[in-house]
Design an enzyme around this catalytic site. Structure first.
Site, mmCIF file in Angstrom:
data_model
loop_
_atom_site.group_PDB
_atom_site.id
_atom_site.type_symbol
_atom_site.label_atom_id
_atom_site.label_comp_id
_atom_site.label_asym_id
_atom_site.label_seq_id
_atom_site.Cartn_x
_atom_site.Cartn_y
_atom_site.Cartn_z
ATOM 1 N N GLU A 1 0.836 -1.206 0.000
ATOM 2 C CA GLU A 1 0.000 0.000 0.000
ATOM 3 C C GLU A 1 0.871 1.256 0.000
ATOM 4 O O GLU A 1 2.060 1.209 0.336
ATOM 5 C CB GLU A 1 -0.924 0.010 1.212
ATOM 6 C CG GLU A 1 -0.198 0.037 2.536
ATOM 7 C CD GLU A 1 -1.044 0.601 3.656
ATOM 8 O OE1 GLU A 1 -1.473 1.756 3.505
ATOM 9 O OE2 GLU A 1 -1.242 -0.101 4.654
ATOM 10 N N LYS B 1 -5.030 -1.872 13.647
ATOM 11 C CA LYS B 1 -4.326 -0.790 14.327
ATOM 12 C C LYS B 1 -4.749 -0.728 15.795
ATOM 13 O O LYS B 1 -5.931 -0.849 16.116
ATOM 14 C CB LYS B 1 -4.594 0.530 13.613
ATOM 15 C CG LYS B 1 -3.974 0.572 12.209
ATOM 16 C CD LYS B 1 -4.245 1.870 11.516
ATOM 17 C CE LYS B 1 -3.536 1.935 10.171
ATOM 18 N NZ LYS B 1 -4.066 0.947 9.199
#
Length: 311
Positions: free
Chosen positions: A25, A159
């Site tokens: 990414e 996360k």
């Protein structure tokens, strides 16, 4: 979109030859790490993929065109962050139509990678259910994208600033398999464990490759989440991390930071609170994930060649 998708020559050649390709990414370049460290990390991640036998394909949108395999010049532009937007799946159409440039999130990267024919993707951590998401409905598009994109995603869990138990529940509801790679707990991004037990754990990339292939052989079209914990020598104390997160969330609420601005804001706040320790752990886990993902891509190709050969 496929008509406008640009797959650069090294990636095209690797795909045509049946060699392993690994998607990466670009959000971590443009919005995740400070310059010039982000450019150094981007090149380092591509180098790790090559060393492990996979062709790297960093993905982003350049002047309105999705590109699979950003070149060195594009990576430099993205790392400086000048007028580079952040694109999830819903943003791709408007950004392409307006000829803008954008770094792609997990959701958008997974979509573009699969459109190009790439089966394995390495990232740091996926998005998920935000804390308080049961009231705000602030849930990352990453989870929906994973539920309808058949790609193997290697990550260090979700996360740490998110609601990890609810994120796991949503993944289960959406039918996305979550397997540990040499770990029995869902990683907490900066820390090796979250206390959330995983039902399935594999001891090697070759075993994980078999899981991915068997999942898709059933005709299932979801992603497979392969959880690789941060290296032990880089992992942070979960109690300390929890304290930093609580303080950062309180500050974000007071400042009115919400939506797609929230996660980058929180990551920056954690970097300040930890005196840079979270940034170093983030880089270490990215490198570890790319190494594992490249090995997974190689193992998937090798496993299929062996079965085709009849051995």
């Amino acid at each position: 979109m496929k008509r406008d998708l640009r797959v650069t020559r090294p990636v095209t050649e690797a795909l045509s030859a049946g060699r392993p390709v690994l998607a990466l990414e670009s959000t971590v370049i443009a919005h995740g790490l400070p310059y010039p460290r982000n450019a150094e990390v981007a090149h380092r991640l591509e180098s790790i993929a090559r060393d492990e036998g996979a062709q790297p394909a960093t993905i982003g949108v350049v002047d309105g065109r999705p590109v699979v395999g950003l070149d060195e010049e594009a990576i430099d532009v993205f790392s400086r962050g000048d007028d580079v937007l952040k694109a999830s799946v819903r943003d791709l159409g408007p950004i392409i139509a307006s000829s803008r440039s954008a770094a792609t999130t997990v959701a958008a990267t997974a979509l573009l990678a699969r459109r190009a024919g790439i089966e394995v993707f390495a990232t740091g951590g996926i998005g998920g259910v935000h804390r308080g998401g049961e009231r705000s409905l602030d849930i990352s598009a990453d989870l929906v994208s994973l539920s309808r994109t058949p790609i193997a995603v290697v990550c260090a869990g979700a996360k740490a600033v998110l609601d990890l138990p609810r994120t796991m529940e949503v993944l289960e509801t959406l039918g996305v398999p979550v397997i540990g790679l040499r770990v029995d707990e869902f990683p907490a991004f900066y820390s090796t464990g979250s206390g959330l037990e995983l039902e399935h754990s594999m001891q090697s990339e070759a075993e994980a490759a078999r899981v991915v292939d068997e999942h898709w052989a059933l005709g299932l079209d979801t992603a497979v989440l392969v959880c690789n914990p941060p290296p032990a020598d880089a992992a942070l104390d979960p109690v300390a991390v929890a304290g930093w997160i609580d303080a950062a969330l309180s500050d974000a609420d007071a400042a009115g930071v919400t939506g797609k601005r929230l996660t980058p804001w929180l990551l920056a706040a954690l970097a300040d609170a930890s005196e840079g320790a979270t940034v170093e752990t983030n880089i270490a886990l990215l490198e570890s994930n790319v190494r594992a993902a490249a090995r997974l891509a190689v193992a998937m190709r090798r496993g299929r060649s062996t079965r085709i050969g009849g051995f």
